[in-house]
Write a protein that holds these residues in place. Sequence first.
Motif, PDB file in Angstrom:
ATOM      1  N   PHE A 308      43.514  41.405  34.624  1.00  0.00           N
ATOM      2  CA  PHE A 308      42.166  42.112  34.854  1.00  0.00           C
ATOM      3  C   PHE A 308      41.882  43.305  34.218  1.00  0.00           C
ATOM      4  CE2 PHE A 308      43.604  39.327  38.417  1.00  0.00           C
ATOM      5  CZ  PHE A 308      42.400  38.341  38.402  1.00  0.00           C
ATOM      6  N   GLU A 309      41.141  43.540  33.544  1.00  0.00           N
ATOM      7  CA  GLU A 309      40.801  44.700  32.799  1.00  0.00           C
ATOM      8  C   GLU A 309      39.775  45.503  33.583  1.00  0.00           C
ATOM      9  OE1 GLU A 309      40.060  44.583  28.700  1.00  0.00           O
ATOM     10  OE2 GLU A 309      41.648  43.264  28.312  1.00  0.00           O
ATOM     11  N   ILE A 310      40.152  46.778  34.384  1.00  0.00           N
ATOM     12  CA  ILE A 310      39.428  47.520  35.136  1.00  0.00           C
ATOM     13  C   ILE A 310      38.739  48.577  34.318  1.00  0.00           C
ATOM     14  CG2 ILE A 310      40.903  47.104  37.126  1.00  0.00           C
ATOM     15  CD1 ILE A 310      42.294  49.538  36.731  1.00  0.00           C
ATOM     16  N   GLY A 311      38.992  48.704  33.023  1.00  0.00           N
ATOM     17  CA  GLY A 311      38.192  49.816  32.326  1.00  0.00           C
ATOM     18  C   GLY A 311      36.972  49.187  31.519  1.00  0.00           C
ATOM     19  N   SER A 312      36.335  49.878  30.777  1.00  0.00           N
ATOM     20  CA  SER A 312      35.003  49.464  30.042  1.00  0.00           C
ATOM     21  C   SER A 312      35.192  50.102  28.722  1.00  0.00           C
ATOM     22  CB  SER A 312      33.893  50.173  30.582  1.00  0.00           C
ATOM     23  OG  SER A 312      33.956  51.554  30.803  1.00  0.00           O
ATOM     24  N   SER A 313      36.159  50.712  28.179  1.00  0.00           N
ATOM     25  CA  SER A 313      36.275  50.977  26.776  1.00  0.00           C
ATOM     26  C   SER A 313      37.777  51.122  26.254  1.00  0.00           C
ATOM     27  CB  SER A 313      35.608  52.384  26.538  1.00  0.00           C
ATOM     28  OG  SER A 313      36.202  53.635  27.333  1.00  0.00           O
ATOM     29  N   GLY A 314      37.954  51.087  25.034  1.00  0.00           N
ATOM     30  CA  GLY A 314      39.352  51.306  24.543  1.00  0.00           C
ATOM     31  C   GLY A 314      39.003  51.058  23.100  1.00  0.00           C
TER      32      GLY A 314
END
Length: 357
Positions: A308-314
């Motif tokens: 699960f990816e909990i961030g919105s940017s990278g």
Amino acid sequence: MATLNLVAIRDGGSGGENGGFYSPAKEKAANRSACSFRSVVVRRLRKVIGGGVTRVKLLFTIGLIFAFLLFASRIGSWMGWNLDYASSVSSSTRGGYTVLINTWKRNSLLKQSVAYYASCSGTDAIHVVWSESDPPSDSLKAYLRKIVQSKSQMTHKPNLRFDLNEEDNLNNRFKPIKDLRTDAIFSIDDDVIVPCDTLDFAFSVWQSAPSTMVGFVPRMLWSSKEKIGSTSYKYGGWWSVWWTGTYSMVLSKAAFFHRKYLDIYTNEMPTSIRDYVTRERNCEDIAMSLLVANVTGAPPIWVKGKIFEIGSSGISSLNGHNGKRTKCLNDFISLYGTLPLVPSNVKAVNAKREWFW
């Protein structure tokens, strides 16, 4: 004198024990025998049918019990409960693993990530790769230590440490770490969460092949001959893996590898590759995949499991990301003078989580 006439009445059948003559007494006896035979047959049929019904009921009951147990195990999985999974990776008995979290100016994500991995039974230590110009505040460090103590269910609490760096450089995530108690490093980005039972399963897979990389994010490369004697490669994302069923890398954003590769990456890998990563601010994970493949001559292992990816940017969300990765890949291969990556179509699956296998 009266005359008694004896009349012989021939039976309509032909022949018989009495020469075909009718006998009322024997008819009664025969009827009694027939009735007795029919009674025995009826009783036995009822017994067989009754026994069959009993067997059917028994099989039906067993089927219901099996279906209930299967449903209970599945609903437990769906709801996030862990009804039957016995973890064999306790840090006190199997060495466990060190969670290496790469972060940069996302303290809210870091707090969530540290809190979650502190709750996993296999976590022996948590190291935060800190590459900001300002060191972490005392309040942040105190908060995270308190969270680790409260979230860990183990007698041995994971050790939390910040690995401070003076400059923002992606090579920092692969610097050697002193005083490690585990051989296993679980490299993870601060915005990625892997469920503890899935993580423990991946660790058991890594233990079976500790020299290779074991991870959750597979990638591949396409090859094409631009001209005679010249081959170029194209970086393939998730859909390439899905379409072909083949991969040759697992990204270090969620992967296990042996701690020896931290030393090899920093001290033995060509300086030109580290300089490239510093300059381009990208592709340190590709560099690590090439390094491990070059050392082992073997493919990585992809583990099936939800993350699960909990961030919105990278970095991966920026425009032109795949094009930059393709350039990295070709430049690194040119520096190696060969292609170390080994393709594979093997995927490790936890049979306890599968309906059919």
